[in-house]
Design an enzyme around this catalytic site. Structure first.
Site, short mmCIF file in Angstrom:
data_model
loop_
_atom_site.label_atom_id
_atom_site.label_comp_id
_atom_site.label_asym_id
_atom_site.label_seq_id
_atom_site.Cartn_x
_atom_site.Cartn_y
_atom_site.Cartn_z
N ASP A 91 68.00 46.64 84.65
CA ASP A 91 66.94 45.42 85.42
C ASP A 91 67.79 44.48 85.91
O ASP A 91 68.94 44.63 85.78
CB ASP A 91 66.05 45.12 84.31
CG ASP A 91 66.74 44.19 83.07
OD1 ASP A 91 67.66 43.39 83.57
OD2 ASP A 91 66.62 44.35 81.95
N HIS A 113 75.89 50.24 83.78
CA HIS A 113 75.18 51.46 83.95
C HIS A 113 74.41 51.47 85.21
O HIS A 113 73.39 52.21 85.18
CB HIS A 113 74.27 51.62 82.51
CG HIS A 113 74.68 51.81 81.36
ND1 HIS A 113 74.57 51.85 80.11
CD2 HIS A 113 76.31 52.44 81.04
CE1 HIS A 113 75.40 52.09 79.16
NE2 HIS A 113 76.61 52.60 79.62
N GLY A 179 71.64 42.32 71.52
CA GLY A 179 70.40 43.31 71.71
C GLY A 179 70.84 44.45 72.19
O GLY A 179 70.27 45.30 73.16
P1 NAD Z 1 68.67 50.21 72.72
O1 NAD Z 1 67.20 50.42 73.34
O2 NAD Z 1 69.32 51.55 72.20
O3 NAD Z 1 68.80 49.03 71.67
C1 NAD Z 1 68.12 48.12 71.75
C2 NAD Z 1 68.47 47.09 70.61
O4 NAD Z 1 67.83 45.79 70.81
C3 NAD Z 1 68.07 47.49 69.22
O5 NAD Z 1 69.13 47.46 68.40
C4 NAD Z 1 66.86 46.39 68.76
O6 NAD Z 1 67.00 46.13 67.60
C5 NAD Z 1 67.43 45.27 69.67
N1 NAD Z 1 66.12 44.50 70.08
C6 NAD Z 1 64.96 45.00 70.31
N2 NAD Z 1 64.11 43.81 70.69
C7 NAD Z 1 64.91 42.86 70.37
C8 NAD Z 1 64.69 41.26 70.68
N3 NAD Z 1 63.35 40.77 70.89
N4 NAD Z 1 65.82 40.22 70.50
C9 NAD Z 1 66.97 40.82 70.20
N5 NAD Z 1 67.22 42.17 70.05
C10 NAD Z 1 66.24 43.11 70.25
O7 NAD Z 1 69.42 49.68 73.76
P2 NAD Z 1 70.91 49.80 74.49
O8 NAD Z 1 71.90 49.68 73.25
O9 NAD Z 1 70.81 48.91 75.58
O10 NAD Z 1 70.99 51.16 74.84
C11 NAD Z 1 70.07 51.60 75.78
C12 NAD Z 1 70.50 52.33 77.29
O11 NAD Z 1 69.22 52.54 78.09
C13 NAD Z 1 71.36 51.46 78.00
O12 NAD Z 1 72.44 52.00 78.30
C14 NAD Z 1 70.60 51.01 79.28
O13 NAD Z 1 71.16 51.49 80.35
C15 NAD Z 1 69.40 51.80 79.19
N6 NAD Z 1 68.12 50.83 79.04
C16 NAD Z 1 67.89 49.71 79.95
C17 NAD Z 1 66.74 48.95 80.08
C18 NAD Z 1 66.68 47.75 80.59
O14 NAD Z 1 67.49 47.87 81.82
N7 NAD Z 1 66.14 46.60 80.51
C19 NAD Z 1 65.40 49.23 78.95
C20 NAD Z 1 65.92 50.51 78.29
C21 NAD Z 1 67.02 51.21 78.25
#
Ligand code: NAD
Length: 237
Positions: A91, A113, A179
């Site tokens: 994002d 990524h 996060g």
């Molecule tokens: P993940 O979804 O595997 O893990 C998310 C982590 O965030 C968890 O440990 C969870 O406990 C924590 N979390 C959830 N809500 C939270 C909050 N309000 N405050 C603090 N922490 C919180 O995500 P990841 O480790 O980034 O791996 C996911 C992969 O998928 C990434 O490589 C990414 O490229 C992709 N992805 C990106 C997005 C985005 O761009 N926003 C969204 C989903 C997935």
């Protein structure tokens, strides 16, 4: 403490309304990762994969940076040394938060990524800004014979700017992971690289991640609360 590297993951954007990845059942917005986040998935069903990222790209119009993104932008401005934010997120919420503050020397942002708001030529690999939907037959602006794919690093592909990230990790004195679940490599290994460099390591997450024991300092709670509080403490030291 001069140089800071901050790794962010889907959790920092969760309170902005962007769904995280593995939170529940290994699905990303109802899809199996193999189907929508691998080169093989794209080859098997380009229309499904394009639609998946089209949907994520459109969703960006309805979300905004939250207090955690803004706190890191503030840190980038006010910290006297270098600050590098390495995000796994595709994002544009860090970008928008940083656009709201003055540009500072010594601040950097890397989307390791890839980015939803960019597209890549399937033939030449060239990358351009892209805000619209991509269809399987959308012609690449770089070659009449080629189409476009999302500028996203899929599983099995090499993350972007790794040499820049590795250099920054090797000389950082503080490493903060925010996060991220610690499931996805090489990002999950950054904490070990920072420790080898002698950096102080901090985890800020909703709950302990897989690699929690590698962090010397840990704070758990919603990112919009714990990130601004951490930045405030850091800047007032
Ligand atoms: P993940 O979804 O595997 O893990 C998310 C982590 O965030 C968890 O440990 C969870 O406990 C924590 N979390 C959830 N809500 C939270 C909050 N309000 N405050 C603090 N922490 C919180 O995500 P990841 O480790 O980034 O791996 C996911 C992969 O998928 C990434 O490589 C990414 O490229 C992709 N992805 C990106 C997005 C985005 O761009 N926003 C969204 C989903 C997935």
């Amino acid at each position: 403490m001069n140089s800071i590297v901050i790794l962010t993951g889907a959790g920092i954007s969760a309170e902005s309304g962007v769904p995280t990845f593995r939170a529940s059942d290994g699905l990303w917005c109802g899809h199996r990762v193999e189907d929508v986040a691998t080169p093989e998935g794209f080859e098997a069903n380009p229309a499904l994969v394009q639609d998946f990222y089209n949907e994520r790209r459109r969703q960006l119009r309805e979300v905004a940076p939250n207090a955690a993104h803004r706190a890191l932008a503030r840190l980038g401005v006010e910290w006297p040394g270098d600050v590098l934010v390495v995000t796994q997120n595709v994002d544009d919420l860090h970008d928008r938060a940083h656009a709201e503050v003055p540009e500072t020397e010594g601040f950097g942002l890397i989307h390791m990524h890839g980015e939803l708001l960019k597209a890549r030529c399937t033939e030449t690999g060239q990358v351009c800004d892209w805000r619209d939907d991509i269809r399987p037959d959308t012609v690449s602006p770089f070659s009449d014979d080629a189409t476009l794919r999302p500028h996203i690093v899929w599983f099995g592909e090499m993350p972007l700017a790794m040499h820049v990230i590795e250099r920054a990790l090797a000389k950082c004195s503080l490493f903060v992971s925010i996060g991220t679940s610690g499931n996805v490599y090489p990002a999950a290994g950054f904490v070990s690289a920072a420790r080898r460099a002698g950096a102080h390591t901090v985890e800020l997450n909703l709950e302990p991640s897989l690699g929690q024991s590698l962090f010397e300092e840990r704070h758990y709670g919603p990112a919009t609360e714990i990130v601004p509080a951490f930045v405030e403490r850091l800047l007032s030291r």
